[in-house]
Motif scaffolding. Structure first.
Motif, PDB file in Angstrom:
ATOM      1  N   LEU A  59       0.846  -1.119   0.099  1.00 30.32           N
ATOM      2  CA  LEU A  59      -0.078   0.002  -0.044  1.00 30.32           C
ATOM      3  C   LEU A  59       1.024   1.286   0.085  1.00 30.32           C
ATOM      4  CD1 LEU A  59      -2.646  -0.956   2.545  1.00 30.32           C
ATOM      5  CD2 LEU A  59      -2.727  -1.537   0.151  1.00 30.32           C
ATOM      6  N   LYS A  60       0.845   1.938  -1.064  1.00 32.25           N
ATOM      7  CA  LYS A  60       1.605   3.111  -1.314  1.00 32.25           C
ATOM      8  C   LYS A  60       1.046   4.274  -0.687  1.00 32.25           C
ATOM      9  CE  LYS A  60       3.896   1.379  -5.399  1.00 32.25           C
ATOM     10  NZ  LYS A  60       4.167   1.830  -6.883  1.00 32.25           N
ATOM     11  N   ASN A  61       1.885   5.250  -0.172  1.00 31.78           N
ATOM     12  CA  ASN A  61       1.521   6.371   0.258  1.00 31.78           C
ATOM     13  C   ASN A  61       1.994   7.766  -0.326  1.00 31.78           C
ATOM     14  OD1 ASN A  61      -0.243   7.752   2.640  1.00 31.78           O
ATOM     15  ND2 ASN A  61       1.545   8.222   3.489  1.00 31.78           N
ATOM     16  N   GLU A  62       2.117   7.692  -1.591  1.00 30.88           N
ATOM     17  CA  GLU A  62       2.491   8.714  -2.048  1.00 30.88           C
ATOM     18  C   GLU A  62       1.775  10.033  -2.264  1.00 30.88           C
ATOM     19  OE1 GLU A  62       3.103   7.319  -6.317  1.00 30.88           O
ATOM     20  OE2 GLU A  62       4.891   5.908  -5.535  1.00 30.88           O
ATOM     21  N   ASP A  63       0.380   9.951  -2.261  1.00 27.11           N
ATOM     22  CA  ASP A  63      -0.482  11.078  -2.130  1.00 27.11           C
ATOM     23  C   ASP A  63      -1.216  11.375  -0.822  1.00 27.11           C
ATOM     24  OD1 ASP A  63      -1.952   9.018  -1.990  1.00 27.11           O
ATOM     25  OD2 ASP A  63      -3.519   9.175  -3.799  1.00 27.11           O
ATOM     26  N   GLY A  64      -0.444  10.689   0.215  1.00 27.25           N
ATOM     27  CA  GLY A  64      -1.109  10.983   1.602  1.00 27.25           C
ATOM     28  C   GLY A  64      -2.237  10.194   1.668  1.00 27.25           C
ATOM     29  N   ARG A  65      -2.497   9.305   1.178  1.00 29.30           N
ATOM     30  CA  ARG A  65      -4.118   8.656   1.091  1.00 29.30           C
ATOM     31  C   ARG A  65      -4.041   7.956   2.716  1.00 29.30           C
ATOM     32  NH1 ARG A  65      -5.107   4.953  -3.594  1.00 29.30           N
ATOM     33  NH2 ARG A  65      -5.326   6.967  -4.752  1.00 29.30           N
ATOM     34  N   TYR A  66      -2.948   7.337   3.130  1.00 28.03           N
ATOM     35  CA  TYR A  66      -2.889   6.650   4.186  1.00 28.03           C
ATOM     36  C   TYR A  66      -2.204   7.148   5.641  1.00 28.03           C
ATOM     37  CZ  TYR A  66      -4.121   2.880   0.610  1.00 28.03           C
ATOM     38  OH  TYR A  66      -4.722   2.113   0.126  1.00 28.03           O
ATOM     39  N   ASP A  67      -2.461   8.593   5.574  1.00 22.14           N
ATOM     40  CA  ASP A  67      -2.183   9.304   6.489  1.00 22.14           C
ATOM     41  C   ASP A  67      -3.081   9.180   7.599  1.00 22.14           C
ATOM     42  OD1 ASP A  67       0.229  10.313   5.528  1.00 22.14           O
ATOM     43  OD2 ASP A  67      -0.605  12.287   4.825  1.00 22.14           O
ATOM     44  N   ARG A  68      -2.648   9.363   8.759  1.00 18.69           N
ATOM     45  CA  ARG A  68      -3.752   9.175   9.973  1.00 18.69           C
ATOM     46  C   ARG A  68      -4.888   9.969   9.586  1.00 18.69           C
ATOM     47  NH1 ARG A  68      -1.381  10.589  15.625  1.00 18.69           N
ATOM     48  NH2 ARG A  68      -3.211   9.687  16.155  1.00 18.69           N
ATOM     49  N   ASP A  69      -6.063   9.660  10.279  1.00 19.24           N
ATOM     50  CA  ASP A  69      -7.314  10.479  10.044  1.00 19.24           C
ATOM     51  C   ASP A  69      -7.219  11.790  10.726  1.00 19.24           C
ATOM     52  OD1 ASP A  69     -10.107  10.897   9.336  1.00 19.24           O
ATOM     53  OD2 ASP A  69     -10.487  10.470  11.715  1.00 19.24           O
ATOM     54  N   ILE A  70      -7.589  12.841  10.139  1.00 20.80           N
ATOM     55  CA  ILE A  70      -7.465  14.175  10.466  1.00 20.80           C
ATOM     56  C   ILE A  70      -8.199  14.408  12.020  1.00 20.80           C
ATOM     57  CG2 ILE A  70      -9.578  15.009   9.350  1.00 20.80           C
ATOM     58  CD1 ILE A  70      -6.723  17.135   9.879  1.00 20.80           C
ATOM     59  N   SER A  71      -9.498  13.671  12.391  1.00 19.70           N
ATOM     60  CA  SER A  71     -10.073  13.743  13.456  1.00 19.70           C
ATOM     61  C   SER A  71      -8.821  13.363  14.711  1.00 19.70           C
ATOM     62  CB  SER A  71     -11.285  12.849  13.491  1.00 19.70           C
ATOM     63  OG  SER A  71     -11.026  11.643  13.259  1.00 19.70           O
ATOM     64  N   LEU A  72      -8.282  12.192  14.232  1.00 18.09           N
ATOM     65  CA  LEU A  72      -7.402  11.638  15.431  1.00 18.09           C
ATOM     66  C   LEU A  72      -6.252  12.881  15.633  1.00 18.09           C
ATOM     67  CD1 LEU A  72      -7.029   7.978  14.326  1.00 18.09           C
ATOM     68  CD2 LEU A  72      -8.381   8.979  16.112  1.00 18.09           C
ATOM     69  N   LYS A  73      -5.659  13.472  14.637  1.00 18.00           N
ATOM     70  CA  LYS A  73      -4.657  14.507  14.569  1.00 18.00           C
ATOM     71  C   LYS A  73      -5.130  15.654  15.201  1.00 18.00           C
ATOM     72  CE  LYS A  73      -2.251  13.594  10.252  1.00 18.00           C
ATOM     73  NZ  LYS A  73      -1.839  13.959   8.983  1.00 18.00           N
TER      74      LYS A  73
END
Length: 1029
Positions: free
Chosen positions: A545-559
């Motif tokens: 699972l690649k994260n080149e576009d930030g698709r699998y960043d942590r959810d913004i609600s958790l941030k």
């Protein structure tokens, strides 16, 4: 001479079994029983769900004589196509653990896949396929339970590389009954004791009972007096031995007959009793008996025991054709009849002389069905395009009309699993339409009445837009709803192509502030992940699972929740110090700009002798666009200076913009200091570019020499070979720049070609800038450059004329606003343009926290905006959802501090005698000392009584001392300093508090100490448990 009709053009009828939800029958020249199996992949309770896209073209496979066919399954995608995951479903309905396979199957069977397969050509010589044992495996324990509403939890497990879905459907031909021919209608028996019993109406008017068993044959026939077509059948849902039959019109004869399937002729009854002992196995439909003639001889003559009944239980509808029938759900003795002469009649089979009738459609009532969720609601169709919805309690007129936009309708049927959903199909049409009668009617889309049509006859309660539409490649002959699966149906075409259709509604999704995802699917609600994790995968484990576009960043609600916990608030200084924890370049830039820019603007106003009190715009959080073009106080005509052949534009407002961008070169901040800071950060390319942009080539050469010397030192970090080579090439190019400028055209062309080989944007922009000859070329260089936005703006303010600068600033302001780029606050500021930028930032990132906190420094203190109020409300609700009460209180306090006027007190204590409040405005020196006295009380004096009625104040229920309050001085009424109120307030321990139930109370500290050891009110004989409220 007889002719054989082409079987591909005959109408086919399809029906799901009401007893075995995996079985269905198809009737035409014969009746065939099929079974569908769903082969799901379950490994230790994990339901595999695919997210690979397939072609939308319906795939087709054919059933061979061995009745084995595999259907391709189209997987229903829930998330991104490139992010497949595994869902582990756990049944939690009614606090019981259900079958994980059933949960997975129900979830899988409701995807939006449409599976098609073709039947073999049917003829009159088909033989029996399968046997009774093949059907015996489908018992009631395998029935689908998806109609039970329940809540499910799921876990997310991401698949490893090479994972492929294995879910498929298969269909089996169980049995063929070839003795039923020339069939026009059919219906399953509702009696569960005989799940294989089917009634069929023939073209000769006879109704027959048949069954799928070891020997398929006709069990019983019901014959009318005259030969005519049988149009419809209807089983009585309560008295399951009764069946109603609708026939074509014959003069002088009834067309609606009610038969009792248990009626037996006396002669046949004697024959059945005579042969009952010879029938082995107890099969009620066995047509063959074997009798022994002698010791060595037996009789195998076939005796046809098919019984024919000629006497109906009841009959009515004289000299009219009966086209549709339906039993009333709440009145099992009443039958509703739709005739061919536009009449809709209700008969009581116990008294056929009386009936209730009304006209419904213009010609005939060809379809009739009751809503399974409302026994009073039914639908009718005619030979026109209208479907009318009726209520038995208001039988004189229809309550709703559906305009299907078809010339003629073929079939209507209510959904058995979704209330108020009706399916329709037109004659010679390949489209099925779903209508939700509970959805609001959009009158703007309803057809307008014709000018010739009377407005009084126009019915506004008309639905014209279906909620769902399914298009098939074949003309649909018949369809059947699945009895339990939500929005699942089967269709059959005239050519024998059967299609498994799922017409689900849009799935509502709700994202929890805690990072969980909830969505509904039919009657089920799925919530998860149940393990307390989020749906974001661990990229250290799932390498595929690649994260080149930030698709699998942590959810913004958790941030946002994490940032709120470590102190992210509206305090500017604290947010600047939290830069490393926030770890976001745009957010850190925003708070650094908020902390520095207002001071720079105020300093500029003092130098320009601008009176802030007389200035209309008191907002110091403005952007460069406002400074340059929207404020007359800032704008002054620039002076022009020629430096090395470049026109350098100077003015106070341009210098202010350069200072905001970090280019504020002045005696207090010389260029050497700026370059030195960049060198300490190892930003050598930017340091060289800063010297070149200021046309100080000597300083640029000094920086390059320092880099060359540092690269030889073992203490300094080593540079890459490419980076070191590019800096050397730049030093050679700068050496050709003379004191008079770039007058050599060969040198300029060489710099342009050399700049293309640089990958670093600052080195590339340096050479392109030096190779320019006029302002237009500089504009193009700055516009195409990839350097930092602040450096581009400062460079434009230095070398572009007013027209080019205006074009550049307007274009970039619009660009950063549309992108929601937080660095664009340089241009927009915290103004109305800035709110537009923050709104686009929220739409792009969902980070409503940063937008709410940043804009709170100016809203509502300087101006107001409805969007900001909405942001604040949403973010406050998020803090409440997270139970961050302290952070929520801090937010409200900071927001109140930024208001133009302080928030007035909203809660006061009041006297129990005169009901006047103890507000500070009511407590005056005269009221405490005496009405005429001019004496001024001490700041620390107490209020001994009510300032209005002079009654003594209540006493503390523990220390029995009066609940006095401090007397504020006159200066404290309208304070100019907020600290003066704090100085005049009492400590929290002396505040008085009381129970909202028993109204007993005392000093706050005393009450807290009491309830640490007790739970009952401290007042004697009071049993109120105040602490538990």
């Amino acid at each position: 001479m007889s002719t054989v009709q082409n079987s591909t053009s005959r109408k086919r009828i399809i029906q799901w079994s009401p007893h075995d939800t995996n079985s269905f029958i198809v009737g035409s020249n014969d009746i065939r029983l099929y079974n569908i199996k769903y082969t799901d992949s379950f490994d230790n309770g994990i339901y595999h769900h695919s997210h690979h896209h397939h072609s939308s073209t319906n795939r087709q496979q054919y059933i061979n004589e061995d009745s084995a066919v595999a259907l391709d399954q189209y997987s229903n995608s829930v998330s991104s196509p490139s992010s497949p995951y595994l869902i582990n479903n756990k049944l939690s309905h009614h606090n019981s653990t259900g079958s994980i396979a059933n949960v997975g199957k129900n979830f899988n069977n409701n995807n939006n896949s449409n599976n098609r397969f073709s039947l073999p050509q049917q003829n009159h010589h088909n033989h029996q396929h399968g046997n009774s044992n093949s059907h015996s495996h489908h018992n009631s324990s395998n029935k689908d339970q998806s109609n039970n509403t329940g809540a499910f939890s799921y876990d997310i497990e991401y698949p490893q590389d090479g994972w492929e879905p294995k879910d498929k459907k298969s269909i089996s031909l169980i049995s063929v009954n070839s003795e039923v021919q020339l069939m026009k209608c059919m219906s399953w028996s509702p009696d569960q004791s005989d799940p294989n019993l089917v009634a069929c109406g023939l073209t000769n008017g006879r109704a027959i009972l048949t069954s799928f068993s070891s020997v398929n044959r006709i069990l019983k026939e019901f014959a009318p007096r005259h030969i005519r077509a049988c149009n419809t059948l209807a089983w009585n849902p309560i008295f399951k031995h009764q069946i109603a039959v609708g026939l074509d019109k014959v003069r002088g004869d009834m067309s609606t007959l009610v038969w009792d399937i248990n009626y037996i002729n006396s002669f046949k009854q004697q024959q059945q009793q005579h042969h009952q002992q010879s029938i082995k196995g107890g099969l009620v439909d066995a047509p063959h008996t074997i009798s022994q003639i002698s010791d060595n001889s037996f009789s195998t003559i076939t005796n046809d025991y098919t019984e024919t009944i000629y006497q109906p239980l009841s009959e009515f509808t004289l000299s009219e054709a009966t086209l549709s029938l339906a039993w009333l759900p709440n009145s099992p003795h009443c039958l509703m009849v739709g005739t061919g002469s536009k009449w809709l009649k209700i008969y009581d089979i116990r008294d056929t002389n009386t009936s209730q009738a009304l006209t419904t459609h213009q010609k005939s009532v060809s379809g009739l069905c009751f809503d399974p969720f409302d026994s009073n609601r039914f639908a009718t169709m005619g030979e026109d395009s209208l479907v009318r919805i009726w209520d038995l309690r208001k039988f004189d007129e229809s309550i709703l009309t559906i305009n299907t936009n078809c010339k003629s309708l073929q079939q209507i049927e209510w959904c058995p699993t979704r209330s108020g959903v009706l399916a329709t199909v037109g004659k010679d049409k390949n489209t099925i339409k779903l209508w939700d009668i509970k959805s609001p009617i959009d009158l703007s889309k309803s057809p307008k009445p014709d000018r010739k049509q009377s407005i009084s006859n126009y019915d506004p309660n008309t639905i014209t837009k279906p909620t769902k539409t399914h298009h098939s490649t074949e003309i649909i002959a018949s369809f059947s709803w699945h009895p339990t699966n939500e929005c699942r149906m089967l269709t059959v075409s005239y050519s024998g192509v059967i299609e498994v259709v799922s017409m689900n509604e849009n799935i509502p999704i709700s994202w929890s502030p805690h990072g969980n995802l909830s969505f509904s699917h039919g009657n089920h609600l799925l919530e998860g992940p149940s393990k307390g994790t989020t749906i974001e995968p661990d990229l250290n484990i799932y390498k595929n699972l690649k994260n080149e576009d930030g698709r699998y960043d942590r959810d913004i609600s958790l941030k946002m929740k994490e940032r709120a916990k470590f102190g992210y608030s509206a305090n500017v200084e604290e947010n600047v110090n939290l830069g490393t924890k926030i770890n976001d370049e745009g957010i850190n830039f925003l708070w650094n700009w908020i902390s520095k820019t207002p001071g720079q603007i105020r300093t500029h106003k003092k130098k320009m002798l601008i009176n802030e009190e007389t200035q209309k715009d008191k907002n110091d959080f403005v952007g460069i666009h406002h400074i340059l073009f929207d404020s007359d106080n800032y704008f002054l005509n620039p002076s022009v200076e020629n430096v090395c052949g470049f026109l350098h534009y100077k003015s106070h407002n341009r210098f202010l913009c350069s200072s905001i961008c970090g280019w504020g070169v002045s005696p207090s901040l010389p260029l050497e200091l700026i370059i030195s800071k960049l060198e300490k950060q190892y930003l050598y390319e930017k340091a060289v570019a800063m010297a070149v942009f200021h046309l100080d080539i000597k300083k640029a050469m000094v920086v390059l020499n320092n880099v060359s010397n540092l690269s030889k030192s073992a203490l300094s970090p080593s540079l890459s070979k490419d980076r070191e080579f590019n800096l050397k090439v730049l030093s050679i190019a700068l050496a050709g720049f003379g004191d008079s400028g770039n007058t050599n055209p060969i040198w300029r062309e060489t710099c342009k070609s050399t700049a293309k080989s640089f990958s670093d944007p600052y080195l590339k922009t340096c050479l392109e800038f030096l190779s320019t000859s006029d302002s237009k070329e500089i504009y193009n260089v700055i516009e195409d450059s990839s350097i930092n936005l602040a450096d581009k703006i400062a460079l434009a303010c230095r070398y572009l004329d007013h027209q080019d600068l205006s074009t550049f600033i307007d274009k970039n302001t619009l660009a950063v606003t549309e992108m929601g780029n937080l660095q664009g606050v340089l241009l927009t500021g915290l103004t109305e343009k800035g709110i537009d930028l923050l709104q686009n930032y929220i739409d792009r990132t969902a980070d409503i926290q940063t937008a709410c906190l940043a804009i709170s420094v100016v809203v509502p203190k300087i101006f107001r905006d409805k969007r900001v109020s909405k942001w604040h409300s949403i973010y406050s609700d998020l803090l409440d959802h997270w139970s961050l009460w302290h952070e929520r209180a801090t937010l409200d306090i900071q927001r109140a501090a930024n208001k133009a006027e302080p928030t007035q007190p909203q809660i006061f204590a009041k006297c129990g005698y005169c009901q006047n409040s103890f507000s500070f405005e009511a407590v005056t020196a005269a009221s405490m000392v005496g009405g005429r006295s001019q004496a001024r009380p001490n700041f620390k004096s107490k209020v001994p009584c009510c300032p209005s009625c002079k009654q003594s104040l209540p006493r503390c229920c523990l220390c029995l001392l009066p609940l006095n309050c401090m007397v504020p001085a006159v200066d404290y009424k309208k304070p100019t300093d907020r600290e003066s109120w704090k100085a005049g307030a009492e400590p929290f321990e002396d505040w008085f508090t009381w129970c909202q139930t028993c109204r007993h109370g005392g000093h706050a500290q005393h009450i807290l100490d009491w309830f640490q050891e007790h739970s009952v009110c401290p007042v004697t004989d009071c049993t109120c448990r105040c602490s538990s409220l």
